[in-house]
Design an enzyme around this catalytic site. Structure first.
Site, PDB file in Angstrom:
ATOM      1  N   GLY A  20      47.978  36.953  50.239  1.00 23.08           N
ATOM      2  CA  GLY A  20      48.435  35.788  50.995  1.00 23.08           C
ATOM      3  C   GLY A  20      49.706  36.082  51.773  1.00 23.08           C
ATOM      4  O   GLY A  20      49.832  35.711  52.955  1.00 23.08           O
ATOM      5  N   GLY A 182      35.970  35.083  28.206  1.00 16.10           N
ATOM      6  CA  GLY A 182      34.579  34.950  28.645  1.00 16.10           C
ATOM      7  C   GLY A 182      34.481  34.567  30.101  1.00 16.10           C
ATOM      8  O   GLY A 182      33.536  33.901  30.513  1.00 16.10           O
ATOM      9  N   TYR A 184      35.614  35.786  34.446  1.00 15.86           N
ATOM     10  CA  TYR A 184      35.378  36.859  35.412  1.00 15.86           C
ATOM     11  C   TYR A 184      35.817  38.235  34.884  1.00 15.86           C
ATOM     12  O   TYR A 184      35.052  39.184  34.881  1.00 15.86           O
ATOM     13  CB  TYR A 184      36.223  36.623  36.671  1.00 15.86           C
ATOM     14  CG  TYR A 184      35.766  35.604  37.660  1.00 15.86           C
ATOM     15  CD1 TYR A 184      35.114  35.996  38.825  1.00 15.86           C
ATOM     16  CD2 TYR A 184      36.043  34.257  37.494  1.00 15.86           C
ATOM     17  CE1 TYR A 184      34.748  35.071  39.786  1.00 15.86           C
ATOM     18  CE2 TYR A 184      35.675  33.325  38.448  1.00 15.86           C
ATOM     19  CZ  TYR A 184      35.022  33.744  39.601  1.00 15.86           C
ATOM     20  OH  TYR A 184      34.663  32.831  40.553  1.00 15.86           O
ATOM     21  N   ARG A 211      31.804  29.766  31.248  1.00 15.42           N
ATOM     22  CA  ARG A 211      31.828  28.303  31.306  1.00 15.42           C
ATOM     23  C   ARG A 211      32.060  27.871  32.759  1.00 15.42           C
ATOM     24  O   ARG A 211      32.869  28.464  33.465  1.00 15.42           O
ATOM     25  CB  ARG A 211      32.966  27.769  30.415  1.00 15.42           C
ATOM     26  CG  ARG A 211      32.996  26.274  30.266  1.00 15.42           C
ATOM     27  CD  ARG A 211      33.967  25.886  29.177  1.00 15.42           C
ATOM     28  NE  ARG A 211      35.339  26.315  29.469  1.00 15.42           N
ATOM     29  CZ  ARG A 211      36.186  25.642  30.251  1.00 15.42           C
ATOM     30  NH1 ARG A 211      35.810  24.522  30.824  1.00 15.42           N
ATOM     31  NH2 ARG A 211      37.412  26.099  30.452  1.00 15.42           N
ATOM     32  N   GLU A 451      14.216  37.951  49.956  1.00 17.95           N
ATOM     33  CA  GLU A 451      13.160  37.171  50.612  1.00 17.95           C
ATOM     34  C   GLU A 451      12.706  36.001  49.740  1.00 17.95           C
ATOM     35  O   GLU A 451      12.211  34.996  50.234  1.00 17.95           O
ATOM     36  CB  GLU A 451      11.962  38.053  50.986  1.00 17.95           C
ATOM     37  CG  GLU A 451      11.170  38.597  49.817  1.00 17.95           C
ATOM     38  CD  GLU A 451       9.996  39.475  50.273  1.00 17.95           C
ATOM     39  OE1 GLU A 451       9.156  38.985  51.031  1.00 17.95           O
ATOM     40  OE2 GLU A 451       9.945  40.650  49.865  1.00 17.95           O
TER      41      GLU A 451
HETATM   42  P1  NAP Z   1      38.935  32.962  33.806  1.00 12.85           P
HETATM   43  O1  NAP Z   1      37.758  33.353  34.623  1.00 12.85           O
HETATM   44  O2  NAP Z   1      39.571  31.660  33.979  1.00 12.85           O
HETATM   45  O3  NAP Z   1      38.487  33.118  32.291  1.00 12.85           O
HETATM   46  C1  NAP Z   1      39.393  32.966  31.249  1.00 12.85           C
HETATM   47  C2  NAP Z   1      38.613  33.096  29.948  1.00 12.85           C
HETATM   48  O4  NAP Z   1      39.523  33.168  28.866  1.00 12.85           O
HETATM   49  C3  NAP Z   1      37.707  31.911  29.716  1.00 12.85           C
HETATM   50  O5  NAP Z   1      36.537  32.390  29.109  1.00 12.85           O
HETATM   51  C4  NAP Z   1      38.534  31.073  28.747  1.00 12.85           C
HETATM   52  O6  NAP Z   1      37.755  30.323  27.873  1.00 12.85           O
HETATM   53  C5  NAP Z   1      39.236  32.132  27.951  1.00 12.85           C
HETATM   54  N1  NAP Z   1      40.508  31.676  27.399  1.00 12.85           N
HETATM   55  C6  NAP Z   1      41.475  30.980  28.028  1.00 12.85           C
HETATM   56  N2  NAP Z   1      42.515  30.778  27.217  1.00 12.85           N
HETATM   57  C7  NAP Z   1      42.206  31.355  26.037  1.00 12.85           C
HETATM   58  C8  NAP Z   1      42.883  31.479  24.805  1.00 12.85           C
HETATM   59  N3  NAP Z   1      44.095  30.973  24.626  1.00 12.85           N
HETATM   60  N4  NAP Z   1      42.269  32.159  23.807  1.00 12.85           N
HETATM   61  C9  NAP Z   1      41.024  32.677  24.000  1.00 12.85           C
HETATM   62  N5  NAP Z   1      40.344  32.589  25.138  1.00 12.85           N
HETATM   63  C10 NAP Z   1      40.927  31.933  26.148  1.00 12.85           C
HETATM   64  O7  NAP Z   1      40.120  34.018  33.930  1.00 12.85           O
HETATM   65  P2  NAP Z   1      40.141  35.601  34.087  1.00 12.85           P
HETATM   66  O8  NAP Z   1      38.828  36.195  33.755  1.00 12.85           O
HETATM   67  O9  NAP Z   1      41.339  36.057  33.338  1.00 12.85           O
HETATM   68  O10 NAP Z   1      40.389  35.757  35.640  1.00 12.85           O
HETATM   69  C11 NAP Z   1      41.495  35.113  36.267  1.00 12.85           C
HETATM   70  C12 NAP Z   1      41.134  34.631  37.647  1.00 12.85           C
HETATM   71  O11 NAP Z   1      41.022  35.746  38.500  1.00 12.85           O
HETATM   72  C13 NAP Z   1      39.790  33.938  37.724  1.00 12.85           C
HETATM   73  O12 NAP Z   1      39.895  32.564  37.540  1.00 12.85           O
HETATM   74  C14 NAP Z   1      39.304  34.257  39.100  1.00 12.85           C
HETATM   75  O13 NAP Z   1      39.687  33.233  39.971  1.00 12.85           O
HETATM   76  C15 NAP Z   1      40.023  35.525  39.463  1.00 12.85           C
HETATM   77  N6  NAP Z   1      39.075  36.648  39.473  1.00 12.85           N
HETATM   78  C16 NAP Z   1      38.060  36.640  40.359  1.00 12.85           C
HETATM   79  C17 NAP Z   1      37.172  37.690  40.375  1.00 12.85           C
HETATM   80  C18 NAP Z   1      36.038  37.692  41.355  1.00 12.85           C
HETATM   81  O14 NAP Z   1      36.070  36.912  42.300  1.00 12.85           O
HETATM   82  N7  NAP Z   1      35.009  38.520  41.163  1.00 12.85           N
HETATM   83  C19 NAP Z   1      37.303  38.736  39.491  1.00 12.85           C
HETATM   84  C20 NAP Z   1      38.351  38.703  38.603  1.00 12.85           C
HETATM   85  C21 NAP Z   1      39.238  37.651  38.603  1.00 12.85           C
HETATM   86  P3  NAP Z   1      37.180  28.876  28.263  1.00 12.85           P
HETATM   87  O15 NAP Z   1      36.030  29.123  29.178  1.00 12.85           O
HETATM   88  O16 NAP Z   1      36.764  28.340  26.935  1.00 12.85           O
HETATM   89  O17 NAP Z   1      38.295  28.117  28.887  1.00 12.85           O
END
Ligand code: NAP
Length: 467
Positions: A20, A182, A184, A211, A451
């Site tokens: 950004g 669980g 990305y 989720r 397709e």
């Molecule tokens: P995320 O996608 O928001 O997933 C976080 C995970 O951690 C969820 O499964 C969540 O569970 C769990 N969680 C949260 N707090 C917790 C806790 N205190 N104890 C245990 N588990 C917990 O976040 P991320 O994977 O860290 O990625 C961060 C962000 O980066 C994403 O939101 C995304 O926007 C971006 N990203 C994008 C891409 C892509 O576009 N391909 C790739 C990587 C990252 P619940 O589901 O139960 O809340």
């Protein structure tokens, strides 16, 4: 004293050289603004240095494992591939260093003064550069400091865990890895490490990963990962991590002991706002610590803006880039005849680079059913063509979520090879308001997997709300 150009050293001070920040700085400088950008680490930010770019390189590296295995079905003699983690890390490092250089060239070429320093606000217009103590007076300020990985800091032994900040550069390949989370990041790394040959366990606090994604994507990925030998430990969390001579052991609330060479925490990210002097400047935060902004990315102070993950709107690189661009055009575009515009945060196509890949745009089936009276589902699942000869069990899933009253396509969800590429293109018709009839009228490209998106004639389900 009235503010004149001479009152300020720069027209725009950008804090943070990620996606950004660099976009805003470059566009603003292109519009003739005097711009300074401060970055305390490496230019390029999370995406380039320790996010999207290295992640995709590692995904590509990992997928060769399937190519070697699948090739036999196509007549190739078996090979015994050996992967060298150290060479991958070094190659990745060379590439991101190259990209970092291109970012710098882009900034300097546009006339942005890039300073390698932490920058802290000392007042509404005052920015202190900690590297040399300089105080810069800025007419406008843009905060683009991104986010940082969350860690369960109260967990005993958490110091033994790694995050996405360091996992790319592990000195040795972990033969056994437990990944907590669980979303990305957790699932992308689970795929990478499994294909590179590790024993992978995903520890997730809920009953099913991903989720918020469409249920068919969640089911499809879970099944594919189980087939690939990834172990899911669900409805459970660590209560402590111990280190002994053989490595780490994570103990869970449900009484499991999970041995690992590395434990990766991927439990979300938080806005990077600590220690920036936001209080001194009077910049307001939302609950959770994100900077509060309006639709123009303007904070409560009219000359201070914030874009990207630090605002916790949609934490995706292309979104941050567009937000930064919009701020630069809003502030400095008038002379170039550019009218202010706003970023539309609706209908953002996204991909998850698991293997198989996920692509999604628009409403999930559950969201559509909550918002629309009649929802039609068109879904297909089939064996990928490549799997017919390779013998692999890879399956592809495609799903259209359609408004049964208007025929408009509300969401598309794809699981399988190329899903990311497909969903980028599918974002266009969805934004244009395409109907299922438009999809049907589009000629197929044969033989492709995509397709199927235009040949799904038979409705799989119709959901009608009673109200
Ligand atoms: P995320 O996608 O928001 O997933 C976080 C995970 O951690 C969820 O499964 C969540 O569970 C769990 N969680 C949260 N707090 C917790 C806790 N205190 N104890 C245990 N588990 C917990 O976040 P991320 O994977 O860290 O990625 C961060 C962000 O980066 C994403 O939101 C995304 O926007 C971006 N990203 C994008 C891409 C892509 O576009 N391909 C790739 C990587 C990252 P619940 O589901 O139960 O809340």
């Amino acid at each position: 004293m009235a503010d004149t150009d001479a009152t300020f050293d720069v027209d725009l001070f950008v804090i943070g050289g990620g996606s950004g920040g660099v976009r805003a700085a470059r566009i603003a400088a292109g519009h003739g603004a005097r711009v300074m950008l401060a970055e305390e680490f490496r230019l390029g930010g999370t995406c380039v240095i320790r996010g999207c770019v290295p992640k995709k390189l590692y995904v590509l590296a990992a997928r060769f494992a399937r190519d070697f295995a699948d090739a036999r079905g196509f007549g190739w003699a078996p090979v015994e591939p050996r992967h060298d983690w150290g060479r991958l890390v070094a190659a990745k490092e060379a590439e991101i260093t190259r990209l970092e250089g291109l970012y710098r060239q882009g900034q300097e070429g546009a006339g942005v003064e890039v300073v390698a320093s932490r920058a802290v606000l000392e007042g509404p217009h005052a920015v202190r550069l900690l590297a040399d103590g300089r105080l810069v007076r800025a007419r406008n300020i843009l905060i683009a400091t991104g986010g940082r990985p969350n860690l369960d800091r109260a967990l005993p032994g958490i110091e033994h865990a790694v995050t996405s900040d360091t996992v790319f550069d592990l000195p040795e390949f972990p033969q056994r890895i437990v990944i907590v989370g669980g979303g990305y990041i957790a699932l992308e790394f689970a795929g990478i490490f499994r294909l590179l040959g590790a024993e992978v366990t995903v520890l997730y606090r809920g009953s099913q990963v991903l989720r918020g994604f469409d249920q068919d994507l969640r089911d499809g990925l879970e099944a594919a990962y189980c087939r690939a030998g990834i172990r899911f430990v669900l409805d459970d969390v660590f209560t402590r991590i111990e280190k002994d001579a053989t490595g780490l052991v994570g103990h869970t609330r449900n009484g499991l002991a999970l041995p690992a060479d590395q434990i990766l925490f991927a439990i979300g990210r938080s806005p990077n706002t600590a220690g920036l002097g936001l209080e001194a400047a009077g910049v307001a935060l939302r609950d959770g610590g994100a900077i509060a902004v309006d639709a123009d990315s303007r904070t409560n102070l009219p000359h201070v803006f914030a874009v990207g993950d630090v605002t916790d709107r949609v934490a995706l690189t292309p979104v941050a880039i567009r937000e930064g661009h919009a701020v630069a055009d809003l502030l400095f575009g008038a002379k170039a005849g550019i009218r202010p515009w706003r970023v539309d945060h609706a209908l953002i196509p996204t991909a998850v680079f698991t293997t198989p890949e996920l692509g999604t745009v628009g409403l999930t089936e559950a969201e559509a059913r909550a918002r629309h009276r009649i929802v039609d589902i068109y879904r297909t699942g089939f064996r990928a063509m490549r799997a017919t000869l390779s013998g692999a069990e890879d399956r592809v899933m495609m799903k259209l979520v359609v408004d049964g009253e208007t025929d408009r396509v509300l969401g598309v969800h794809v699981l399988g090879e190329g899903a990311g590429e497909m969903i980028q293109l599918l974002g266009i018709p969805l934004r244009m308001g395409a109907t299922k009839a438009d999809f049907d009228a589009t000629m197929a490209v044969h033989p492709t997997a995509a397709e199927e998106l235009v040949t799904m004639r038979t409705r799989t389900a119709r959901h009608m709300r009673d109200d």
